[in-house]
Design a protein around this motif. Sequence first.
Motif, PDB file in Angstrom:
ATOM      1  N   ALA A 360       0.701  -1.322   0.193  1.00 52.46           N
ATOM      2  CA  ALA A 360      -0.305  -0.295  -0.153  1.00 52.46           C
ATOM      3  C   ALA A 360       1.161   1.672   0.095  1.00 52.46           C
ATOM      4  O   ALA A 360       0.587   2.453  -0.537  1.00 52.46           O
ATOM      5  CB  ALA A 360      -0.673   0.281   1.680  1.00 52.46           C
ATOM      6  N   LEU A 361       1.640   1.417   0.934  1.00 53.69           N
ATOM      7  CA  LEU A 361       2.569   2.215   1.034  1.00 53.69           C
ATOM      8  C   LEU A 361       3.319   2.707  -0.726  1.00 53.69           C
ATOM      9  O   LEU A 361       3.091   3.267  -1.233  1.00 53.69           O
ATOM     10  CB  LEU A 361       4.114   2.263   1.650  1.00 53.69           C
ATOM     11  CG  LEU A 361       3.513   3.017   3.429  1.00 53.69           C
ATOM     12  CD1 LEU A 361       5.240   2.151   4.286  1.00 53.69           C
ATOM     13  CD2 LEU A 361       3.157   4.125   3.182  1.00 53.69           C
ATOM     14  N   ILE A 362       4.173   1.268  -1.544  1.00 57.24           N
ATOM     15  CA  ILE A 362       4.219   1.750  -2.769  1.00 57.24           C
ATOM     16  C   ILE A 362       3.450   2.787  -3.731  1.00 57.24           C
ATOM     17  O   ILE A 362       3.769   3.499  -4.039  1.00 57.24           O
ATOM     18  CB  ILE A 362       5.206   0.439  -3.105  1.00 57.24           C
ATOM     19  CG1 ILE A 362       6.236   0.443  -2.394  1.00 57.24           C
ATOM     20  CG2 ILE A 362       5.276  -0.055  -4.569  1.00 57.24           C
ATOM     21  CD1 ILE A 362       6.879  -1.465  -2.047  1.00 57.24           C
ATOM     22  N   VAL A 363       2.537   2.385  -3.774  1.00 62.15           N
ATOM     23  CA  VAL A 363       1.674   1.963  -4.447  1.00 62.15           C
ATOM     24  C   VAL A 363       1.241   3.957  -4.595  1.00 62.15           C
ATOM     25  O   VAL A 363       0.649   4.652  -5.247  1.00 62.15           O
ATOM     26  CB  VAL A 363       0.356   1.584  -4.593  1.00 62.15           C
ATOM     27  CG1 VAL A 363      -1.097   2.053  -4.863  1.00 62.15           C
ATOM     28  CG2 VAL A 363       0.300  -0.054  -5.141  1.00 62.15           C
ATOM     29  N   LEU A 364       0.742   4.047  -3.150  1.00 65.33           N
ATOM     30  CA  LEU A 364       0.315   5.660  -2.156  1.00 65.33           C
ATOM     31  C   LEU A 364       1.375   5.934  -3.294  1.00 65.33           C
ATOM     32  O   LEU A 364       0.732   7.899  -3.262  1.00 65.33           O
ATOM     33  CB  LEU A 364       0.064   5.644  -1.788  1.00 65.33           C
ATOM     34  CG  LEU A 364      -1.774   5.105  -1.157  1.00 65.33           C
ATOM     35  CD1 LEU A 364      -1.274   5.607   0.751  1.00 65.33           C
ATOM     36  CD2 LEU A 364      -2.864   5.769  -1.510  1.00 65.33           C
ATOM     37  N   MET A 365       2.963   6.227  -2.798  1.00 70.50           N
ATOM     38  CA  MET A 365       3.773   6.898  -3.302  1.00 70.50           C
ATOM     39  C   MET A 365       3.728   6.879  -4.600  1.00 70.50           C
ATOM     40  O   MET A 365       4.806   8.281  -5.173  1.00 70.50           O
ATOM     41  CB  MET A 365       4.956   6.641  -2.449  1.00 70.50           C
ATOM     42  CG  MET A 365       5.001   5.910  -1.054  1.00 70.50           C
ATOM     43  SD  MET A 365       5.006   8.524  -0.230  1.00 70.50           S
ATOM     44  CE  MET A 365       6.885   8.111  -1.097  1.00 70.50           C
ATOM     45  N   TRP A 366       4.185   6.268  -5.276  1.00 73.33           N
ATOM     46  CA  TRP A 366       3.521   6.089  -6.854  1.00 73.33           C
ATOM     47  C   TRP A 366       2.641   7.002  -7.185  1.00 73.33           C
ATOM     48  O   TRP A 366       2.830   7.740  -8.181  1.00 73.33           O
ATOM     49  CB  TRP A 366       3.808   4.703  -7.949  1.00 73.33           C
ATOM     50  CG  TRP A 366       4.342   5.267  -8.960  1.00 73.33           C
ATOM     51  CD1 TRP A 366       5.048   5.351  -9.495  1.00 73.33           C
ATOM     52  CD2 TRP A 366       3.262   4.267  -9.899  1.00 73.33           C
ATOM     53  NE1 TRP A 366       5.288   5.351 -11.180  1.00 73.33           N
ATOM     54  CE2 TRP A 366       3.951   3.847 -11.228  1.00 73.33           C
ATOM     55  CE3 TRP A 366       2.117   3.993  -9.830  1.00 73.33           C
ATOM     56  CZ2 TRP A 366       3.502   3.944 -12.118  1.00 73.33           C
ATOM     57  CZ3 TRP A 366       1.305   2.484 -10.715  1.00 73.33           C
ATOM     58  CH2 TRP A 366       2.485   2.468 -11.814  1.00 73.33           C
ATOM     59  N   ARG A 367       1.275   6.853  -7.126  1.00 74.64           N
ATOM     60  CA  ARG A 367      -0.388   6.677  -7.329  1.00 74.64           C
ATOM     61  C   ARG A 367      -0.084   7.686  -5.966  1.00 74.64           C
ATOM     62  O   ARG A 367      -1.822   6.839  -6.289  1.00 74.64           O
ATOM     63  CB  ARG A 367      -0.958   5.984  -8.669  1.00 74.64           C
ATOM     64  CG  ARG A 367       0.712   5.903  -9.796  1.00 74.64           C
ATOM     65  CD  ARG A 367      -0.721   7.454 -10.930  1.00 74.64           C
ATOM     66  NE  ARG A 367       0.104   7.286 -12.060  1.00 74.64           N
ATOM     67  CZ  ARG A 367       1.903   7.331 -12.219  1.00 74.64           C
ATOM     68  NH1 ARG A 367       2.695   7.913 -11.640  1.00 74.64           N
ATOM     69  NH2 ARG A 367       1.700   6.639 -13.480  1.00 74.64           N
ATOM     70  N   PRO A 368      -0.775   8.912  -5.525  1.00 74.50           N
ATOM     71  CA  PRO A 368      -1.402   8.757  -4.143  1.00 74.50           C
ATOM     72  C   PRO A 368      -2.903   9.403  -4.966  1.00 74.50           C
ATOM     73  O   PRO A 368      -3.531   9.013  -3.755  1.00 74.50           O
ATOM     74  CB  PRO A 368      -1.289  10.260  -3.930  1.00 74.50           C
ATOM     75  CG  PRO A 368       0.173  10.932  -5.258  1.00 74.50           C
ATOM     76  CD  PRO A 368       0.429   9.487  -5.960  1.00 74.50           C
ATOM     77  N   GLU A 369      -3.528   9.396  -6.152  1.00 73.42           N
ATOM     78  CA  GLU A 369      -4.631   9.884  -6.669  1.00 73.42           C
ATOM     79  C   GLU A 369      -5.533   8.653  -6.853  1.00 73.42           C
ATOM     80  O   GLU A 369      -6.609   8.334  -6.051  1.00 73.42           O
ATOM     81  CB  GLU A 369      -4.943  10.549  -7.623  1.00 73.42           C
ATOM     82  CG  GLU A 369      -4.535   8.932  -8.921  1.00 73.42           C
ATOM     83  CD  GLU A 369      -2.766   9.190  -9.401  1.00 73.42           C
ATOM     84  OE1 GLU A 369      -2.553   9.129 -10.106  1.00 73.42           O
ATOM     85  OE2 GLU A 369      -1.814  10.020  -8.706  1.00 73.42           O
ATOM     86  N   ALA A 370      -4.670   7.285  -6.447  1.00 73.90           N
ATOM     87  CA  ALA A 370      -5.547   5.863  -6.575  1.00 73.90           C
ATOM     88  C   ALA A 370      -5.793   5.524  -5.129  1.00 73.90           C
ATOM     89  O   ALA A 370      -6.914   4.891  -5.059  1.00 73.90           O
ATOM     90  CB  ALA A 370      -4.417   4.503  -6.860  1.00 73.90           C
ATOM     91  N   LEU A 371      -5.922   6.571  -4.066  1.00 71.45           N
ATOM     92  CA  LEU A 371      -7.601   6.393  -2.590  1.00 71.45           C
ATOM     93  C   LEU A 371      -7.817   6.230  -3.272  1.00 71.45           C
ATOM     94  O   LEU A 371      -9.147   5.413  -2.459  1.00 71.45           O
ATOM     95  CB  LEU A 371      -6.043   6.920  -1.707  1.00 71.45           C
ATOM     96  CG  LEU A 371      -6.582   6.778  -0.604  1.00 71.45           C
ATOM     97  CD1 LEU A 371      -6.522   5.558   0.105  1.00 71.45           C
ATOM     98  CD2 LEU A 371      -6.384   7.903   0.094  1.00 71.45           C
ATOM     99  N   ALA A 372      -8.685   7.035  -3.816  1.00 67.14           N
ATOM    100  CA  ALA A 372      -9.551   7.318  -3.947  1.00 67.14           C
ATOM    101  C   ALA A 372     -10.355   7.198  -5.109  1.00 67.14           C
ATOM    102  O   ALA A 372     -11.867   6.512  -5.517  1.00 67.14           O
ATOM    103  CB  ALA A 372     -10.158   9.313  -4.813  1.00 67.14           C
TER     104      ALA A 372
END
Length: 719
Positions: A360-372
């Motif tokens: 989750a940290l790697i994905v959010l650091m790379w594409r933070p907009e994916a959280l929404a």
Amino acid sequence: MATSPLQTPIAPDRVGRWTRLAAALEARLEAERERIGLWLPVALGAGIAAWLALPAKAHWIGLLLLLAAGVLGGLLIGWGTRTGRSLAVGCGVMAVGMLLIWGRALWVAAPVLAQPVVTQFSAIVERVEPRPARGQVRILARPSARADLPPRIRLTLRTEQAGDLVAGEAIGVRARLMPPPTASLPGGYDFAQRAWFEGIGAVGTVLGGVVRAPGRGSAAPPLRARLSAHIHRQVDGSAGGIAAALVTGDRGAISEADEEAMRRSGLAHLLSISGLHVTAVVGFAMLLTMRLLALSPRLALAGLVLPLAAAAAALAGGGYTLLAGAEVPTLRSFIAALLVLIAFLMGREALTLRLVAAGALIVLMWRPEALAGPSFQLSFAAVTAIVALHESPAMQAFLARRDESWAFRLGRGIAGLLATGLVVEVALTPIALFHFHKAGLYGALANVIAIPLTTFVVMPAEALALLFDSVGLGAPFWWVAEQALRLLIALAHSVAGAPGAVTTLPSFPPWGFALALFGGLWILLWKTRWRRLGAIPLAAGALVLLAQPRPDLLVTGDGRHIAAALPDGTYALLRDRAGDYVRDSMAEAAGIDAPLGTLADLDHVECNRDFCRWVQGAGAARRVILASRGRDRIEGADMAAACAAADVVISDRWLPRECAGRWLTIERDSLAETGGLALYLGERPKAVATLKSGAEHPWRRPQQVSGNDEAVPTDAPGR
């Protein structure tokens, strides 16, 4: 003589209580020391979510200052204490999340079309997405030598218009373009936000033919497109669409009816390449490589079999991820697979919540907009629930190996799979209801059959079919895959059509969803008894969800379409010619799973050529509604009396000043500020708007281009 105090001091008692509370919290965090790190992605995601939820720059800066105060407060408590360190690090990581998404939004900034326009232009095709089930092809194009157009445009063509278009080709088109649409109703899908982060500044439809540059035949379609086309030739219809989705992630050939059945039955996750698919590919590649390398005594004795097999599995997983388009679920699964392989090589336990948190940290650091997006939330919620369940002592004891007959062992495995499915359904239901306003109730039961069928029949048969197609012997394997896929589709329709298969609820406040999500994470991530406290916010969020009333009126952002609640719980539309998209959006926002009627056909609704008038509600909640539906110009003096007698006046055009409702007047100018509306006409009526007042997110106030420069050659695409 000394006197004794007549009263007991109060302050020392308060200090003692705070000291005991701080000591208890420190002891609890000490007991959970191995789990504190799992909250790092939660803190990062909370910062991202806060930036997306808060409307203006003043709010963002204010929250950053509060988080800085939290960091200082943690340092004052003491870096040597777990309480102080957790507070300081948590606030710091949350601030990093805010700055990360803010910086990302500014980094990807690109001009957006100001208003709808019909124009012709030359462009380079960047990506081609066939959608044969709908008879369409969707492309991403980069206009050439047109400073008045956005740098990237998404266009939809009919299949016959597109022909054999491929990425990299130069074309000339005439198209009707419009800005990326915002959500049409409160709680709806906001494509404008997603388009901003993808750099898409306009969407549109191609009118007429497509002019193509000479030499277009030399460009070969990408591997993904060729592989999807090959699969469609082997397996027809939606079965072929699912087969292609499992290999390349291309879902364009799945019919709308079959895709909806998969969604309603809880099987839609099989269509998105994620953990199940990547795990199968990586596991199969590793097992096959280990068996082959073990034939070499030199490699086996040197201890190189496992490292080389892990490397081969990583390469296979990476290739599969790139082939499938590297979407968020696929990327998350590939990252998790890499971490599992590293854990194997280090001799550590592989499937842990730490692995999920790292992914989750790697994905959010790379594409933070994916959280929404629902994809990120659903995939990580499912994996977290599965790992947390199987880490629990009770589940480990139930699934532990023991001396028993194969029948008991099989039954225990099926029971474990069913329990896992139930836990996943419970974890995903609030997310599905928040984003889609509907959730399947029988998904756990359907997945008991669907997951083994997909993992052990469909995917191996497809892999063997593709392998043997190289020598022309793949037909038997394609037949097996097709029959299994048709069984899967039949299962989806059977479950989706069962009574009560789907629960629907209207849009509910984001803060209620946040409460439920926080409570669920509290239960899943902690290990000691205080995890039970998560039931409080979880129950509060569930109550908000269940107690949310259905709106009395829904008005789309353009004002053309209005849905009114009827006494029997259904809804009726002002215009019966509304398309499927409008009808689906209205039904989702209303939280119903039934067809929408027509207001003009109802006895209590009075309609003429220009207006419809009816009474909404009863008793103290009784309101008179006046809605325009004509296009003819009417003088303000002729409308004044009718408007004054109505509580709510709704129009998709500008209204004269003489026309004002008793409570609310909705017309083109006001809708431009509020977007779509949900009206609750109780004793204390309220209106919920799609757009937040004063919103300063970049996609709300972008740099705009006109798109009205027609000085472009029409006979051939530009160079």
